[in-house]
Motif scaffolding. Structure first.
Motif: not given
Length: 256
Positions: A108-126
């Motif tokens: 979950m964390l790696a594929p969806f929140f750490a490695e998804r720059p197409d989703w949103a910027d790092r802060y929003e994913r965090f």
């Protein structure tokens, strides 16, 4: 990573899981306070003046190539030599915790929140990572403080009574007791969850800001569930539980 309440809810479920050999379940039930403490202990590293990687046996910058609990046992082989039942129940919980975190990180964390720059910027994913963890946390706090195999309040009582006795070479008994007390005060009958108060500063929000996102369907759907499919999240939780259970059984079976 999943919060202490999620780890405790998993512990409660394991006590009634017929997939765990009966002799192992009997051990965990008889010493469930130690088992509960083991399930949350790793996250109390600061109270033992330790770093997170010192109690979790991996870090976020290096790929996991060996199960963290195996790394723990390799670095601390004396853990294999302890056979008293409270200790074994505690270490079983600790190993289950490491299994939960390992699977959550990789699935979950790696594929969806750490490695998804197409989703949103790092802060929003965090931020959204914390939202999904709080969503789970609040569900599981309710479960932990309710009746399950045992009456409501039993989990808090048992956790509060746990008495570590030189259980870990990398965490102090005092630190373990203090961390257990932090969790206990939040799940005792008149306790209150402190999750929002603790996590809000990490994401530079107020508890009210987080509460708004959690309680506003349009916000959480648009910012989280549109990018993390609910079905995948639920599947990940199921697989995370099974993975942690199997790692714990391997230890209790003596699989070196």
């Amino acid at each position: 990573m999943p919060t202490p309440f999620t780890h405790l809810a998993i512990a409660q479920r394991m006590l009634g899981d017929a997939a765990i050999p009966a002799a192992h379940r009997d051990l965990l039930i008889a010493h469930r306070g130690a088992f509960y403490l083991g399930q949350v202990a790793a996250d109390g590293h600061e109270l033992s003046a330790a770093k997170r990687e010192d109690t979790h046996f991996y870090n976020y910058t290096t790929p996991i190539t060996e199960h963290p609990w195996r790394v723990m046992m390799d670095r601390n082989p004396s853990l294999w030599d302890r056979h008293d039942e409270p200790f074994r129940a505690f270490l079983a919980g600790y190993i289950a915790h490491l299994g939960v975190d390992e699977h959550w990180l990789t699935a979950m964390l790696a594929p969806f929140f750490a490695e998804r720059p197409d989703w949103a910027d790092r802060y929003e994913r965090f931020l959204m990572l914390h939202i999904i963890l709080i969503h789970m946390d609040e569900r599981d706090h309710a479960a932990v403080t309710s009746a399950h195999l045992f009456p409501a309040g039993d989990t808090a009582h048992q956790l509060g009574a746990a008495a570590p006795a030189n259980w870990l070479p990398f965490m102090t008994d005092h630190g373990l007791r203090e961390w257990g007390a932090v969790v206990y005060r939040q799940i005792k009958p008149d306790g209150r969850s402190e999750t929002l108060d603790i996590l809000a500063p990490r994401v530079k929000k107020t508890p009210a800001d987080l509460r708004y996102i959690l309680d506003t369907p349009n916000e959480i759907n648009r910012r989280l569930w549109a990018f993390v499919p609910r079905e995948y999240w639920m599947q990940t939780e199921r697989e995370m539980y099974a993975f942690a259970r199997d790692q714990m059984i391997a230890y209790l079976d003596g699989a070196r």
